[in-house]
Design a protein around this motif. Structure first.
Motif, PDB file in Angstrom:
ATOM      1  N   TYR A   1       0.825  -1.214   0.000  1.00 30.28           N
ATOM      2  CA  TYR A   1       0.000   0.000   0.000  1.00 30.28           C
ATOM      3  C   TYR A   1       0.859   1.264   0.000  1.00 30.28           C
ATOM      4  CZ  TYR A   1      -3.627  -3.354   1.291  1.00 30.28           C
ATOM      5  OH  TYR A   1      -4.493  -4.431   1.319  1.00 30.28           O
TER       6      TYR A   1
ATOM      7  N   LYS B   1       0.975   3.853  -3.183  1.00 28.93           N
ATOM      8  CA  LYS B   1       0.563   5.252  -3.032  1.00 28.93           C
ATOM      9  C   LYS B   1       1.668   6.211  -3.465  1.00 28.93           C
ATOM     10  CE  LYS B   1      -2.806   4.504   0.684  1.00 28.93           C
ATOM     11  NZ  LYS B   1      -3.114   4.722   2.118  1.00 28.93           N
TER      12      LYS B   1
ATOM     13  N   CYS C   1      -5.939  -1.349  -3.881  1.00 29.32           N
ATOM     14  CA  CYS C   1      -5.128  -0.308  -4.522  1.00 29.32           C
ATOM     15  C   CYS C   1      -5.955   0.337  -5.631  1.00 29.32           C
ATOM     16  CB  CYS C   1      -3.850  -0.905  -5.105  1.00 29.32           C
ATOM     17  SG  CYS C   1      -2.772  -1.681  -3.891  1.00 29.32           S
TER      18      CYS C   1
END
Length: 260
Positions: free
Chosen positions: A20, A24, A46
């Motif tokens: 994650y 990001k 995601c």
């Protein structure tokens, strides 16, 4: 700058948290583990996940690992950063644990990591360099009750990758070994007992451990700094220094400690 990152053990725990955070940040990811459904769950978390590719496999199938590495490299054309987060723990006494169970843990934690890394490192050298991360454990530096072969597998990673680091230092490849302490994951739930069955419950210390999100953030900082070794956790990380300077005191404290 965006990187192509391959994370094993990505379906839960530290590996999932790293997925994650790296996603990001705008990176392209290959995520691996044994549980295909869980990997697709992670991918689904995601947003706009076309840059997250699922590649399931079992680390114990060592004969297949070079081919799996080739599959991973073909997805985006190369691997910039390999994070070896796949592994399994143990909760059983050494003298009571089946050799088959010990071999399973060693094959997963050590030989699986070695097999994947050797194939990827060769590709990295051809491409001018890269980074390798190995998720070890504090018990890769010392041993505690109920973790004999788990600790042995992590000790083996240190010896192997410390040696490899010295062999590839001039190939623009950096290697970071991460030693987590008590992190709030399901590693103790899934830990194998003497006959290969899962423990099925979380250790008390694990439940009170550092959040997996904070752990992942600490790992990413260490990787960006290209540290050789990093210890992540709470006060339990002080055991590293006790082992170095006061080993008998550490042994006494470990014998007195509640380790589950």
């Amino acid at each position: 700058m965006s990187k192509i990152i391959w994370i094993t053990g990505a379906s839960s725990g530290i590996g999932e948290a790293l997925v994650y955070k790296y996603f990001k940040a705008g990176n392209k990811l290959i995520i691996s583990g044994r549980n295909r459904d869980e990997l697709f769950r992670v991918k689904g978390n995601c947003q706009n996940s076309f840059n997250v590719h699922v590649l399931p496999f079992d680390l114990t199938e060592t004969d297949l690992l070079p081919a799996k590495a080739e599959d991973a490299i073909r997805i985006f054309g190369k691997i910039d950063l390999l994070i070896n987060s796949g592994g399994i723990s143990q909760r059983s006494f050494a003298l009571q644990t089946d050799l088959k169970t010990e071999q399973q843990i060693m094959n997963t934690n050590f030989w699986g990591t070695v097999g994947i890394t050797k194939a990827v490192a060769a590709s990295m050298i051809k491409n001018g360099g890269g980074q390798i991360v190995v998720i070890s454990s504090l018990v890769g530096k010392f041993g505690t009750q109920l973790r004999s072969v788990y600790s042995a597998s992590k000790h083996a990673l240190h010896g192997y990758f410390d040696s490899m680091r010295n062999e590839v230092f001039d190939k623009n490849i950096s290697i970071t070994i991460v030693c987590p302490g008590f992190i709030n994951t399901n590693i103790s739930v899934n830990a194998l007992t003497e006959n290969g069955n899962k423990q099925g419950f979380m250790d008390n210390a694990q439940a009170k451990g550092m959040s997996v999100e904070l752990c992942a953030a600490e790992i990413i900082k260490a990787v960006e700094a290209k540290k050789e070794e990093v210890y992540v956790g709470g006060k339990e990380t002080k055991a590293i220094w006790l082992k170095r300077f006061f080993p008998k005191l550490l042994s006494k404290k470990i014998r007195q400690a509640k380790v589950i």
